[in-house]
Design a protein around this motif. Sequence first.
Motif, short mmCIF file in Angstrom:
data_model
loop_
_atom_site.label_atom_id
_atom_site.label_comp_id
_atom_site.label_asym_id
_atom_site.label_seq_id
_atom_site.Cartn_x
_atom_site.Cartn_y
_atom_site.Cartn_z
N SER A 68 37.32 62.52 4.05
CA SER A 68 37.90 61.26 4.52
C SER A 68 37.27 60.09 3.78
O SER A 68 36.26 60.24 3.09
CB SER A 68 37.70 61.12 6.04
OG SER A 68 36.33 61.19 6.34
N ILE A 69 37.87 58.93 3.96
CA ILE A 69 37.34 57.71 3.36
C ILE A 69 37.04 56.74 4.49
O ILE A 69 37.90 56.49 5.35
CB ILE A 69 38.34 57.09 2.36
CG1 ILE A 69 38.76 58.14 1.33
CG2 ILE A 69 37.71 55.87 1.68
CD1 ILE A 69 39.75 57.66 0.28
N VAL A 70 35.82 56.24 4.51
CA VAL A 70 35.41 55.33 5.58
C VAL A 70 34.81 54.08 4.98
O VAL A 70 34.25 54.12 3.88
CB VAL A 70 34.38 55.98 6.53
CG1 VAL A 70 34.97 57.18 7.24
CG2 VAL A 70 33.13 56.36 5.79
N PRO B 195 35.66 45.41 3.60
CA PRO B 195 34.38 46.11 3.51
C PRO B 195 34.45 47.20 2.44
O PRO B 195 35.51 47.81 2.24
CB PRO B 195 34.21 46.73 4.91
CG PRO B 195 35.18 46.01 5.79
CD PRO B 195 36.31 45.58 4.92
N PRO B 196 33.35 47.46 1.75
CA PRO B 196 33.35 48.56 0.78
C PRO B 196 33.57 49.89 1.48
O PRO B 196 33.15 50.08 2.63
CB PRO B 196 31.96 48.49 0.14
CG PRO B 196 31.12 47.77 1.14
CD PRO B 196 32.03 46.82 1.85
N SER B 197 34.23 50.81 0.78
CA SER B 197 34.53 52.14 1.33
C SER B 197 34.04 53.21 0.37
O SER B 197 33.97 52.99 -0.84
CB SER B 197 36.04 52.30 1.55
OG SER B 197 36.51 51.35 2.47
N GLU B 198 33.75 54.37 0.92
CA GLU B 198 33.38 55.51 0.09
C GLU B 198 33.99 56.78 0.68
O GLU B 198 34.27 56.84 1.88
CB GLU B 198 31.85 55.66 0.01
CG GLU B 198 31.19 54.48 -0.70
CD GLU B 198 29.72 54.70 -1.02
OE1 GLU B 198 29.18 55.80 -0.75
OE2 GLU B 198 29.11 53.74 -1.55
N ILE B 199 34.17 57.77 -0.18
CA ILE B 199 34.66 59.08 0.26
C ILE B 199 33.49 59.84 0.87
O ILE B 199 32.40 59.88 0.29
CB ILE B 199 35.25 59.86 -0.93
CG1 ILE B 199 36.46 59.12 -1.51
CG2 ILE B 199 35.64 61.28 -0.50
CD1 ILE B 199 37.01 59.72 -2.79
N TYR C 214 31.04 57.28 -5.69
CA TYR C 214 29.83 57.18 -4.87
C TYR C 214 29.85 58.28 -3.81
O TYR C 214 30.91 58.77 -3.42
CB TYR C 214 29.73 55.78 -4.26
CG TYR C 214 29.49 54.74 -5.32
CD1 TYR C 214 28.25 54.64 -5.93
CD2 TYR C 214 30.52 53.91 -5.76
CE1 TYR C 214 28.03 53.72 -6.95
CE2 TYR C 214 30.30 52.98 -6.77
CZ TYR C 214 29.06 52.89 -7.37
OH TYR C 214 28.84 52.00 -8.38
N ASP C 215 28.66 58.67 -3.38
CA ASP C 215 28.53 59.91 -2.63
C ASP C 215 28.79 59.80 -1.12
O ASP C 215 28.64 60.78 -0.40
CB ASP C 215 27.16 60.55 -2.88
CG ASP C 215 26.03 59.78 -2.20
OD1 ASP C 215 26.28 58.67 -1.66
OD2 ASP C 215 24.90 60.29 -2.20
N GLY C 216 29.17 58.62 -0.67
CA GLY C 216 29.50 58.49 0.75
C GLY C 216 28.36 57.99 1.62
O GLY C 216 28.53 57.82 2.82
N THR C 217 27.21 57.73 1.00
CA THR C 217 26.05 57.27 1.78
C THR C 217 25.82 55.77 1.63
O THR C 217 24.89 55.23 2.22
CB THR C 217 24.77 58.00 1.33
OG1 THR C 217 24.50 57.67 -0.05
CG2 THR C 217 24.90 59.50 1.48
N PHE C 218 26.64 55.10 0.83
CA PHE C 218 26.50 53.66 0.56
C PHE C 218 25.10 53.32 0.02
O PHE C 218 24.55 52.27 0.32
CB PHE C 218 26.83 52.83 1.81
CG PHE C 218 28.27 52.97 2.24
CD1 PHE C 218 29.26 52.19 1.65
CD2 PHE C 218 28.63 53.90 3.19
CE1 PHE C 218 30.59 52.34 2.02
CE2 PHE C 218 29.97 54.06 3.58
CZ PHE C 218 30.94 53.26 2.99
N SER C 219 24.56 54.24 -0.75
CA SER C 219 23.22 54.05 -1.32
C SER C 219 23.28 53.79 -2.82
O SER C 219 22.23 53.60 -3.44
CB SER C 219 22.38 55.31 -1.07
OG SER C 219 22.93 56.41 -1.79
N ASN D 162 35.46 64.79 -2.63
CA ASN D 162 35.97 63.84 -3.62
C ASN D 162 37.45 63.56 -3.35
O ASN D 162 37.99 63.95 -2.32
CB ASN D 162 35.74 64.38 -5.04
CG ASN D 162 36.38 65.76 -5.22
OD1 ASN D 162 37.43 66.03 -4.63
ND2 ASN D 162 35.76 66.61 -6.01
N GLY D 163 38.09 62.88 -4.29
CA GLY D 163 39.48 62.49 -4.09
C GLY D 163 40.42 63.66 -3.87
O GLY D 163 41.35 63.58 -3.06
N GLU D 164 40.18 64.75 -4.59
CA GLU D 164 41.01 65.95 -4.37
C GLU D 164 40.87 66.45 -2.94
O GLU D 164 41.85 66.89 -2.32
CB GLU D 164 40.60 67.06 -5.34
CG GLU D 164 41.14 66.88 -6.74
CD GLU D 164 40.92 68.12 -7.57
OE1 GLU D 164 40.54 69.17 -7.03
OE2 GLU D 164 41.12 68.02 -8.79
#
Length: 161
Positions: free
Chosen positions: A73-75, A55-59, A120-125, A63-65
Amino acid sequence: MTAKILVSACLLGDRVRYDGADNSVSNDWLQRWKEEGRLVPVCPEVSGGLPIPRPPSEIQGGNGEDVLSQQASIVDIHGRDVTREFLVGAEQALATAQKYGCRFALLAARSPSCGNEQIYDGTFSGALIPGAGATAALLKQNGIQVFNQAQIVALAEQLKD
Ligand code: SF4
């Protein structure tokens, strides 16, 4: 000695992306570096233990730092926390870069692992925010310059020095 370059495996045509596809790039510089044996491919998400496809994941929450400092977190799109897998992959990518003495990395843009300037901003948009993915952030923290596939000419300029 010819400088080695850490590179996202998907940019070289490996079908390791979350959707089982690649991000293959056709570029004369990349071809030349490949023929010169400079390229060291890695896929942090696969080496961190995630399957293909996945499945695609986003932070989320930064951000990564921020992921590296446990502030974010990354989900995945189903809500499963995959931060640990991403961090394992980031550490393995750094270890590989250090093993081969890579001072430069060419990584796939916008990935939550490999993105160097935007994620990507974490909203999967589809919305983007400034910042690096977890692997790119860890490499940068360890003095490795990270470029994306739209910055190959800039990387070639650096390699001339
Ligand atoms: Fe490509 Fe990096 Fe994603 Fe692996 S983790 S598929 S190398 S962008």
